[in-house]
Design a protein around this motif. Structure first.
Motif: not given
Length: 485
Positions: A1-22
């Protein structure tokens, strides 16, 4: 099972919307061979819990990926990576990671010698002109732009510094583009990675004369943007044409050529190819990136109308991927504002930008500092985004109305595929009706292709009445030929 929290880092302060970051993170994981074709992804509820985001955010990311053919969604069953994605060798987790592709040095050979340039100007004064895809200046925020322009010319500080630093582009505009290109295209860059030019053609010319020489070979599409071909031919380089079909440039043929010949660069228009308007498929995008790394060639990515897409968000540029700095990314604001406002940009590794700036200084000392700073203000205040939102709605209506007119009046004489974006339709005429004959009755077609008996019908610059008048003129030309058959 992949550690998706490592594959998909979320930067809350980024100007890129979270759904696009994912979505971007999952695309990168697929590109890097971490997620293989057919791999089942977590449910939206499960992934939302893992990433500590709202489920609707994950649903939006999955819908985006599904629209762009990266994944398939089987309702109430599973979500999986598309089976049509090429199988790639996974990268090691402990490999050196660079946060920005443009953090790399440009290590491929490129020339630093200056060249001369010649220009040709063509003009026409006919009543009806079918352009090859121009914006409607009547919708453009020109008034706001010029209002800011005038205010800058009245300021002593602005006048004193108007011409400083314009060879690479004003720092104010380059700083704004760092944020703008991050939000809209997922590019992780700094102001040092940007050169402001007089439109996309100058960027093509500069990159061609640094990358190519008489011993070089460049691959281009067939058909292709003819002015780009002219810029490449000026360097003395050999041009190899590769067919463009409904999925874009044929990357299998590019691979076959690379196995036999040293290729220095590939010029590609992945988003609404010129002139055919087709979009490069996900599989071919990935393969082109891999071929660039395998055979060490540069990619000149011309993204002249990225902002106009009607059915979904546009594919991320090749330049947003992990490419070791081998991509020269080119864009323009002329397709947004007005063809006469010559502001384009190039994104590349900083050492390549330094040489492009030096070459540009020989042929053009600098740009219009007032205009560049005015555009920066337009972007900063959100006026450009508001304009694009309004323009896309208008151009979509015009595209659909032209589709209706063509089906109603010319269906038996022509064939075309309605593009998902852009500002033109690529129309092929039946063999009995040569495209060169479509220029009577005060009609001028700016971009026609005799070899394919086809032409580009730019619809964005014409309102409904003008579209009706233009289709009528086309029909008159066709009927005049039909009467002689």
């Amino acid at each position: 099972m992949f550690s998706y929290e490592h594959i998909i880092p979320i930067e809350k302060k980024s100007k890129i919307p979270v759904y696009r970051q994912i979505a971007i993170s999952i695309i990168n994981a697929i590109r890097n061979g971490i997620l293989k074709p057919g791999t089942h992804l977590p449910s939206s509820r499960e992934l939302a819990k893992t990433l500590c985001v709202h489920r609707k955010t994950v649903i939006a990311a999955y819908e985006e990926l599904n629209t762009q053919d990266w994944i398939v969604i089987i309702p109430r069953k599973h979500v999986a990576v598309s089976q049509y994605i090429p199988l790639l060798k996974p990268q090691k987790w402990d490999e050196e990671k660079i946060t920005s592709s443009y953090g790399h040095e440009f290590k491929l050979p490129f020339d630093t010698v200056n060249e001369n340039v010649n220009e040709e100007t063509i003009s026409t004064a006919l009543d009806i002109v079918i352009d090859d895809g121009y914006p409607d200046v009547r919708l453009s925020p020109i008034d706001e732009l010029l209002k800011t322009y005038r205010s800058l010319t009245y300021r002593k500080y602005g006048i004193k510094n108007a011409n400083k630093g314009t060879t690479q582009g004003t720092l104010k505009l380059r700083d704004e583009l760092v944020n703008y290109l991050s939000e809209t295209r997922g590019l992780n860059i700094s102001a040092a990675n940007i050169l402001i030019t007089h439109g996309a053609q100058m960027s093509i010319y500069l990159s061609a004369h640094l990358l190519l020489n008489p011993t070089s070979t460049i691959i281009v599409g067939k058909p292709n943007y003819p002015i780009a071909n002219m810029a490449f031919e000026r360097t003395g380089a050999k041009l190899i044409e590769v067919d463009v079909d409904e999925y874009g440039i044929d990357t299998d043929k590019i691979e076959a050529i690379c196995e036999k010949t040293k290729i220095n660069a590939v010029y590609v228009i992945p988003h609404h190819h010129y002139p055919t308007t087709v979009t490069l498929s996900v599989a071919r995008r990935m393969k082109l990136l891999e071929l660039s790394k395998q055979f060490s060639f540069a990619i000149i990515e011309d993204d002249y109308d990225y902002d106009y897409h009607y059915t979904s968000s546009p594919y991320l540029p090749l330049a947003s991927a992990n490419h070791n700095g081998n991509i020269i990314y080119i864009g323009s604001f002329s397709k947004i504002l007005d063809p006469s406002i010559r502001i384009g940009f190039m994104v590349a590794p900083a050492n390549f930008i330094v040489q492009c700036t030096a070459l540009r200084k020989v042929i053009d000392f600098g740009g219009d500092g007032y205009m560049q700073n005015s555009l920066a203000t337009l972007i900063n205040e959100g006026e450009l985004k508001r304009h694009l939102k309004k323009a896309k709605k208008c151009y979509l209506k015009r595209r659909d109305y032209l589709d209706q007119l063509l089906n109603e009046h010319l269906a038996k004489y022509i064939s075309y595929t309605l593009p998902t974006g852009g500002m033109a339709i690529w129309i092929k005429l039946n063999p009995d009706f040569p495209v060169e004959a479509m220029t009577k009755y005060n009609l001028k077609i700016n971009r026609l292709d005799s070899a394919q008996n086809a032409f580009r019908f730019g619809f964005a610059s014409l309102d409904e009445k003008e579209l009706e008048m233009t289709v009528k003129a086309l029909k008159e030309n066709i009927l005049s030929i039909e009467n002689t058959l």
